[in-house]
Motif scaffolding. Structure first.
Motif, mmCIF file in Angstrom:
data_model
loop_
_atom_site.group_PDB
_atom_site.id
_atom_site.type_symbol
_atom_site.label_atom_id
_atom_site.label_comp_id
_atom_site.label_asym_id
_atom_site.label_seq_id
_atom_site.Cartn_x
_atom_site.Cartn_y
_atom_site.Cartn_z
ATOM 1 N N ILE A 57 0.837 -1.203 0.000
ATOM 2 C CA ILE A 57 0.000 0.000 0.000
ATOM 3 C C ILE A 57 0.873 1.256 0.000
ATOM 4 O O ILE A 57 0.662 2.181 -0.792
ATOM 5 N N CYS A 58 1.893 1.280 0.841
ATOM 6 C CA CYS A 58 2.768 2.458 0.931
ATOM 7 C C CYS A 58 3.593 2.646 -0.336
ATOM 8 O O CYS A 58 3.743 3.773 -0.821
ATOM 9 N N LEU A 59 4.145 1.563 -0.876
ATOM 10 C CA LEU A 59 4.942 1.669 -2.099
ATOM 11 C C LEU A 59 4.096 2.163 -3.268
ATOM 12 O O LEU A 59 4.527 3.016 -4.043
ATOM 13 N N SER A 73 -1.247 -4.964 -3.234
ATOM 14 C CA SER A 73 -2.433 -4.486 -2.538
ATOM 15 C C SER A 73 -2.466 -2.981 -2.756
ATOM 16 O O SER A 73 -1.434 -2.342 -2.865
ATOM 17 N N ASP A 74 -3.644 -2.418 -2.818
ATOM 18 C CA ASP A 74 -3.775 -1.008 -3.139
ATOM 19 C C ASP A 74 -4.731 -0.356 -2.156
ATOM 20 O O ASP A 74 -5.813 -0.883 -1.890
ATOM 21 N N LEU A 75 -4.358 0.781 -1.612
ATOM 22 C CA LEU A 75 -5.203 1.494 -0.661
ATOM 23 C C LEU A 75 -6.541 1.852 -1.284
ATOM 24 O O LEU A 75 -7.555 1.901 -0.594
ATOM 25 N N GLU A 87 -15.919 -10.269 2.614
ATOM 26 C CA GLU A 87 -15.311 -11.216 1.694
ATOM 27 C C GLU A 87 -13.791 -11.187 1.737
ATOM 28 O O GLU A 87 -13.144 -12.108 1.293
ATOM 29 N N LYS A 88 -13.198 -10.138 2.253
ATOM 30 C CA LYS A 88 -11.748 -9.979 2.285
ATOM 31 C C LYS A 88 -11.172 -10.759 3.457
ATOM 32 O O LYS A 88 -11.542 -10.557 4.592
ATOM 33 N N TYR A 89 -10.251 -11.663 3.175
ATOM 34 C CA TYR A 89 -9.602 -12.460 4.224
ATOM 35 C C TYR A 89 -8.215 -11.919 4.510
ATOM 36 O O TYR A 89 -7.494 -11.535 3.595
ATOM 37 N N ILE A 90 -7.855 -11.902 5.779
ATOM 38 C CA ILE A 90 -6.511 -11.509 6.160
ATOM 39 C C ILE A 90 -5.836 -12.662 6.889
ATOM 40 O O ILE A 90 -6.482 -13.526 7.468
#
Length: 170
Positions: A57-59, A73-75, A87-90
């Motif tokens: 996300i930061c990059l 991954s994108d903010l 629906e999002k699994y971590i």
């Protein structure tokens, strides 16, 4: 900002008995993001964000390329429509304890142990009723175990390394 539990909450809700494992009280922390340019108004997002995703996300926010091994991954995924939050699994881990969860379900796997934890967070947010051995939840348990295996393999060191050069794409 993501919700988190303070030590006072843990005491008041009798959550200290969960020890230092992968309890919500110890893995849910706030994340506050302030872009350098004010493009949007503030927004509280329920979608879980894994610390594994923060580098990506930061990059991306800085306009930089992702190095090999960093999962994309994108903010912007989190600032859009929050209706798919469940629906999002971590993925979470603490040594040989691995877990996977979304806003509805949570599975914790203890390597080398015959037991684990499975909670239907939508109905049991305080993780009081372990469904690991519940016959009606075995299909969900197997589904989550496969997701956990997939995530563990993808996050393994050198997971993106080719086994032979030149290697065909699999």
């Amino acid at each position: 900002m993501l919700e988190y539990y303070s030590m006072a909450t843990m005491v008041n809700e009798d959550m200290l008995s969960k020890a230092q494992y992968l309890s919500e009280a110890l893995t849910r922390v706030p994340l506050i993001v302030k872009p350098a340019v004010s493009l949007r108004e503030g927004k509280k997002v329920r979608t879980p964000i894994s610390t594994v995703e923060l580098a990506s996300i930061c990059l991306r926010a800085a306009g930089l390329e992702l190095p090999d091994g960093v999962l994309p991954s994108d903010l912007n995924d989190y600032l859009g429509d929050d209706s798919a939050a469940g629906e999002k699994y971590i993925y979470t881990e603490a040594g040989l304890i691995k877990g996977i969860q979304n806003t509805e379900w949570k599975l914790v796997y203890y390597a080398g142990r015959p037991y684990g934890e499975l909670y239907h967070l939508a109905e049991d947010p305080k993780e009081r009723r372990n469904l690991w051995d519940d016959p009606s939840c075995q299909e969900k348990k197997q589904e989550l175990l496969l997701m956990l295996l997939e995530k563990t393999v993808c996050l393994a060191q050198n997971a993106s390394a080719k086994w032979s050069d030149p290697a065909p794409e699999i």
